[in-house]
Design an enzyme around this catalytic site. Structure first.
Site, PDB file in Angstrom:
ATOM      1  N   PRO A   2      38.233 -69.590  21.266  1.00 42.56           N
ATOM      2  CA  PRO A   2      39.338 -70.360  20.709  1.00 42.56           C
ATOM      3  C   PRO A   2      40.591 -70.292  21.575  1.00 42.56           C
ATOM      4  CG  PRO A   2      38.878 -68.408  19.391  1.00 42.56           C
ATOM      5  CD  PRO A   2      38.118 -68.282  20.633  1.00 42.56           C
ATOM      6  N   GLU A   3      41.285 -71.403  21.617  1.00 52.14           N
ATOM      7  CA  GLU A   3      42.569 -71.483  22.307  1.00 52.14           C
ATOM      8  C   GLU A   3      43.641 -71.748  21.238  1.00 52.14           C
ATOM      9  OE1 GLU A   3      42.352 -74.086  25.777  1.00 52.14           O
ATOM     10  OE2 GLU A   3      40.186 -73.903  25.799  1.00 52.14           O
ATOM     11  N   HIS A  93      26.370 -59.380  13.559  1.00 54.18           N
ATOM     12  CA  HIS A  93      27.589 -59.232  14.360  1.00 54.18           C
ATOM     13  C   HIS A  93      28.867 -59.220  13.532  1.00 54.18           C
ATOM     14  CE1 HIS A  93      24.929 -59.757  17.719  1.00 54.18           C
ATOM     15  NE2 HIS A  93      24.642 -60.985  17.376  1.00 54.18           N
ATOM     16  N   ARG A 112      29.670 -61.537  21.005  1.00 53.93           N
ATOM     17  CA  ARG A 112      29.829 -60.984  22.357  1.00 53.93           C
ATOM     18  C   ARG A 112      30.739 -59.757  22.408  1.00 53.93           C
ATOM     19  NH1 ARG A 112      30.638 -66.013  26.361  1.00 53.93           N
ATOM     20  NH2 ARG A 112      30.352 -64.414  27.943  1.00 53.93           N
TER      21      ARG A 112
END
Length: 278
Positions: A2-3, A93, A112
DNA sequence: CGATCTACCTGATGGC
DNA sequence: TGCCATCAGGTAGATC
């Protein structure tokens, strides 16, 4: 992943949804997400605290607590924040689960594990979170004048894409939005900041502000792998409005003739129209 | 100084 | 079907 637009979308949802909620219980799984302090320290500073505000600086989210502490969250490439009922089974996760006294949970999910969650004292924020102290101006939260923007460019001679993505100059722009902004401005990613005419600088500044606001309006960008979803698990829609990102070999949406080019810049995929961007 | 790599991870995808 | 290489929204730190 995300930005700024994606993080801002989540911030707005959190602001509506978790302010005033008190943390009943916190659980942490694994050792990667909460890595700056022990799990025990982290948990004890959260439990019993009430969330009083939700701020964003660049790609960082800041949950203000009534204890004076601040929970800092960075999603990096694959982090997600999800609001779910307590009974909802944990998906793979899931690294942090915050349960509120009023019911419902806030979960941090991150395949990740590049993402990070930590808590600092609001008073010593600059010392305890130095990466926040050096962040540049947030173009949505604290807009600057185009003349200040021009000064910032001239003082930092570098390629335009590097300039847009340097978090210590302008905070919040990553690989997708730098390409979209440069397309909207009609400028190539490898032009140097100190070679632009004042008209080009104004065009870039306008493109930057407008692209980010449009992206927020559409709830951010969700790519094919669905890596980004909002607080309620819903994808954004701005990807439908991308002009160049991930559109290599497809016709440019502006000139309709030239194919979008894919190049490598600083190890990242970079998309542009060689006709429309100069 | 900048440019370029590497590391940190998992998972999706495509070629063979 | 499997196996391997490549790639992915970010960032810090090492090296050239």
């Amino acid at each position: 992943m995300p930005e700024l637009p994606e993080v801002e979308t989540i911030r707005r949802e959190l602001e509506r949804d978790v302010i005033g909620k008190r943390i009943k219980q916190t659980t942490v799984h694994g050792t990667r997400t909460v890595r700056r302090q022990t799990k025990k320290q982290f948990i004890s500073r959260l439990e019993g605290a009430k969330i009083t505000g939700v701020d964003r600086k660049g790609k960082y989210l800041l949950l203000q607590l009534d204890t004076g502490d601040v929970v800092i969250i960075h999603l990096r490439m694959s982090g997600q924040l999800l609001r779910l009922p307590n009974k909802e089974p944990a998906i793979k996760h899931t690294h942090v689960v915050v349960t509120f006294t009023q019911g419902g949970q806030l979960r941090f999910v991150d395949p990740r594990t590049f993402g990070e969650v930590f808590v600092v004292s609001g008073e010593n924020l600059a010392e305890e979170a130095p990466e926040l102290a050096t962040l540049g101006v947030d173009p949505v939260e604290e807009p600057i004048s185009w003349t200040d923007f021009a000064r910032l460019m001239m003082a930092n001679p570098m390629k335009l894409k590097a300039f847009l993505m340097d978090q210590n100059l302008i905070a919040g722009i990553g690989n997708i939005y730098s390409d979209e902004i440069l397309f909207a401005a009609g400028l190539r990613y490898d032009r140097m900041t100190d070679t632009l005419s004042s008209q080009e600088i104004r065009r870039l500044y306008r493109a930057l502000v407008e692209t980010l606001h449009e992206a927020i309006k559409y709830g951010g960008s969700t790519l094919a792998d669905e890596g980004y979803v909002d607080l309620n698990g819903r994808p954004g829609e701005f990807q439908e409005h991308h002009k160049v990102y991930a559109r290599d070999r497809q016709p440019c949406r502006r000139c309709r003739r030239n194919q979008v080019t894919k190049a490598k810049f600083q190890g990242r995929s970079t998309y542009f129209c060689a006709v429309c961007q100069v």
